[in-house]
Write an enzyme that holds these catalytic residues in place. Structure first.
Site, PDB file in Angstrom:
ATOM      1  N   LYS A 181     -23.867  59.568 -19.311  1.00  0.00           N
ATOM      2  CA  LYS A 181     -23.516  58.256 -18.787  1.00  0.00           C
ATOM      3  C   LYS A 181     -24.084  58.075 -17.374  1.00  0.00           C
ATOM      4  O   LYS A 181     -24.830  57.155 -17.135  1.00  0.00           O
ATOM      5  CB  LYS A 181     -22.001  58.053 -18.762  1.00  0.00           C
ATOM      6  CG  LYS A 181     -21.374  57.632 -20.090  1.00  0.00           C
ATOM      7  CD  LYS A 181     -21.188  58.741 -21.084  1.00  0.00           C
ATOM      8  CE  LYS A 181     -20.616  58.297 -22.402  1.00  0.00           C
ATOM      9  NZ  LYS A 181     -19.479  59.088 -22.847  1.00  0.00           N
ATOM     10  N   TRP A 221     -10.396  57.724 -25.180  1.00  0.00           N
ATOM     11  CA  TRP A 221     -10.864  59.075 -24.823  1.00  0.00           C
ATOM     12  C   TRP A 221      -9.724  60.005 -24.428  1.00  0.00           C
ATOM     13  O   TRP A 221      -9.690  61.161 -24.849  1.00  0.00           O
ATOM     14  CB  TRP A 221     -11.935  59.004 -23.737  1.00  0.00           C
ATOM     15  CG  TRP A 221     -13.249  58.537 -24.292  1.00  0.00           C
ATOM     16  CD1 TRP A 221     -13.912  57.393 -23.973  1.00  0.00           C
ATOM     17  CD2 TRP A 221     -14.049  59.193 -25.304  1.00  0.00           C
ATOM     18  NE1 TRP A 221     -15.063  57.292 -24.706  1.00  0.00           N
ATOM     19  CE2 TRP A 221     -15.179  58.374 -25.529  1.00  0.00           C
ATOM     20  CE3 TRP A 221     -13.921  60.375 -26.034  1.00  0.00           C
ATOM     21  CZ2 TRP A 221     -16.166  58.704 -26.459  1.00  0.00           C
ATOM     22  CZ3 TRP A 221     -14.908  60.705 -26.960  1.00  0.00           C
ATOM     23  CH2 TRP A 221     -16.016  59.876 -27.161  1.00  0.00           C
ATOM     24  N   ASP A 248     -11.085  63.838 -16.952  1.00  0.00           N
ATOM     25  CA  ASP A 248     -12.329  63.529 -17.662  1.00  0.00           C
ATOM     26  C   ASP A 248     -13.013  62.391 -16.905  1.00  0.00           C
ATOM     27  O   ASP A 248     -12.541  61.254 -16.933  1.00  0.00           O
ATOM     28  CB  ASP A 248     -11.996  63.114 -19.105  1.00  0.00           C
ATOM     29  CG  ASP A 248     -13.229  62.700 -19.907  1.00  0.00           C
ATOM     30  OD1 ASP A 248     -14.343  62.682 -19.340  1.00  0.00           O
ATOM     31  OD2 ASP A 248     -13.071  62.402 -21.108  1.00  0.00           O
TER      32      ASP A 248
HETATM   33  C1  LIG Z   1     -18.636  59.689 -23.806  1.00  0.00           C
HETATM   34  C2  LIG Z   1     -17.319  60.219 -23.403  1.00  0.00           C
HETATM   35  C3  LIG Z   1     -16.794  61.395 -23.962  1.00  0.00           C
HETATM   36  C4  LIG Z   1     -17.493  62.168 -25.060  1.00  0.00           C
HETATM   37  O1  LIG Z   1     -18.685  62.703 -24.633  1.00  0.00           O
HETATM   38  P1  LIG Z   1     -19.524  63.634 -25.631  1.00  0.00           P
HETATM   39  O2  LIG Z   1     -20.673  64.042 -24.780  1.00  0.00           O
HETATM   40  O3  LIG Z   1     -19.933  62.786 -26.789  1.00  0.00           O
HETATM   41  O4  LIG Z   1     -18.692  64.764 -26.020  1.00  0.00           O
HETATM   42  C5  LIG Z   1     -15.576  61.843 -23.504  1.00  0.00           C
HETATM   43  N1  LIG Z   1     -14.900  61.182 -22.555  1.00  0.00           N
HETATM   44  C6  LIG Z   1     -15.370  60.046 -21.996  1.00  0.00           C
HETATM   45  C7  LIG Z   1     -14.578  59.365 -20.936  1.00  0.00           C
HETATM   46  C8  LIG Z   1     -16.594  59.531 -22.405  1.00  0.00           C
HETATM   47  O5  LIG Z   1     -17.082  58.412 -21.852  1.00  0.00           O
END
Ligand SMILES: *Cc1c(COP(=O)(O)O)cnc(C)c1O
Length: 383
Positions: free
Chosen positions: A218, A122, A194
């Site tokens: 999540k 990511w 993030d």
């Molecule tokens: C799932 C995830 C993303 C992407 O999320 P989207 O909603 O599909 O854009 C980005 N960073 C992390 C750490 C993730 O777990």
């Protein structure tokens, strides 16, 4: 298929029967049963209005109250200081990969360099997409490639418009604390993180961050909502090319309603925030999450090498536990056996293969205990 009653909650004192399987999905992921039950109860007639939350204006008093309540509950849960705005946006964490540079790079007198720490799939994606904007110089300060099994050493970030990292690598199962990072980032460099897959899983000192972003699916609620928590001192720097819906300053001025927000996802996130508060807040979540993760890592470490997780002990994720069996035939048999036992969505990410157990807030302890027991038994029979 076995069905499990994993509901831990009552609604207004009534036990509502449910048949909920053990869901280890990486995302969109498990939601608290009590939250879904409450949404179900309110679906056709929200608060006596005779319509659902989905069917009312985002500017109506009823929705404004939902929105404000969700924002305040989150502010209390994470002790977000008044120096920081909380925004409810769309587009997923992925849109923020470009949203961050559009807001923080390329303003008239802003510094034009950004530092990225790459610790997994990511943060790697975040760097690639930010660099492609060509708004400034997005540099990789260090990378854990190709295995991403530990925090790279020998780097620092001293002169940059911001420093970016990912607190929990959802694919590779590597989790970082701010104390692992902060010593290597100069005080004047805002830290951007993030937190898509570990926000709300434990206490957090928001004041250490210039900007936090997280897709909802999540640990927050359904897909379609993205949280941004931003230090107000970083507003007003957006590039001319930044679209208004992606512009933190514009969204802050409009209470995240520069256009129609994802109202139902916002409402559901509010219910999840309330649920977290009822469970005892993020400290209680952390305690439970540590207990859950220990069950799975113990099953791995006590398997005599049958299961393998290569992440350095200190950085093992409490949210996503990837692990590997000796070969693909056993991996497939494991998934089939788990599914038969009502343990679902354990297949690893396609980049790494193997198994991945995601243990977000809403995954109840009994489900994790069942998985650990299944792992122990499977290793005994096949090891
Ligand atoms: C799932 C995830 C993303 C992407 O999320 P989207 O909603 O599909 O854009 C980005 N960073 C992390 C750490 C993730 O777990």
């Amino acid at each position: 298929m076995t069905e499990h009653n994993l509901s831990e909650n009552l609604i207004e004192g009534r036990v509502v029967p449910t048949h909920r399987t053990a869901n280890f999905s990486a995302g969109p992921a498990a939601l608290p049963t009590a939250v879904l039950q409450r949404a179900q109860a309110e679906l056709l007639d929200y608060n006596g209005l005779g319509v659902s939350v989905m069917e009312i204006s985002h500017r109506s008093p009823a929705f404004m109250e939902i929105a404000e309540h969700a924002r305040n509950t989150l502010r209390n849960l994470l002790c977000v200081p008044n120096t920081h705005e909380i925004l409810f946006l769309q587009g997923g964490a992925t849109l923020q990969f470009t949203g961050v540079p559009l807001n923080l790079l390329g303003g008239a007198d802003a510094e034009n360099d950004a530092d990225y720490l790459v610790t997994g799939a990511w943060s790697q994606k975040a760097l690639v997409q930010a660099a492609a904007m060509e708004l400034g110089n997005c540099r990789c300060v260090a990378t854990g490639e190709p295995n991403y099994s530990t925090l790279p050493s020998g780097w620092c970030s001293q002169n940059a418009a911001y420093f970016h990292y990912c607190s929990n690598e959802t694919v590779h199962g590597l989790q970082l604390e701010i104390r692992d990072i902060a010593p290597f980032v100069a005080d004047k460099v805002p830290i951007v993180c993030d937190m898509s897959s570990d926000i709300l899983s434990k206490p957090l000192d928001v004041s250490r961050f210039g900007l936090i972003y997280a897709g909802a699916q999540k640990n927050i609620g359904p897909a379609g909502l993205t949280l941004v928590i931003v230090d107000k001192s970083l507003l007003g720097r957006a590039h001319n090319y930044c679209p208004p819906v992606l512009n933190y300053t514009v969204q802050a001025q409009n209470d995240s309603m520069a256009n129609t927000p994802p109202t139902f996802a916002w409402y559901l996130a509010g219910l999840v925030f309330e649920w977290v508060a009822e469970q005892g807040g993020v400290a209680a979540m952390a305690q439970k999450n540590t207990q859950k993760a220990a069950l799975i890592y113990d099953a791995i470490d006590s398997s005599g090498g049958f299961y393998r997780n290569d992440v350095a002990q200190k950085y093992r994720s409490a949210m996503n536990v990837p692990f590997f069996l000796p070969n693909e035939a056993l991996t497939n048999r494991f998934i089939a056996g788990a599914t038969e036992n009502g343990l679902l969505h354990l297949k690893g990410h396609k980049l790494v293969g193997g198994i991945r157990a995601s243990l977000y807030n809403a995954v109840p302890l009994p489900a994790v205990q069942q998985l650990a027991e299944f792992m122990n038994e499977f290793a005994r029979k096949n090891g």
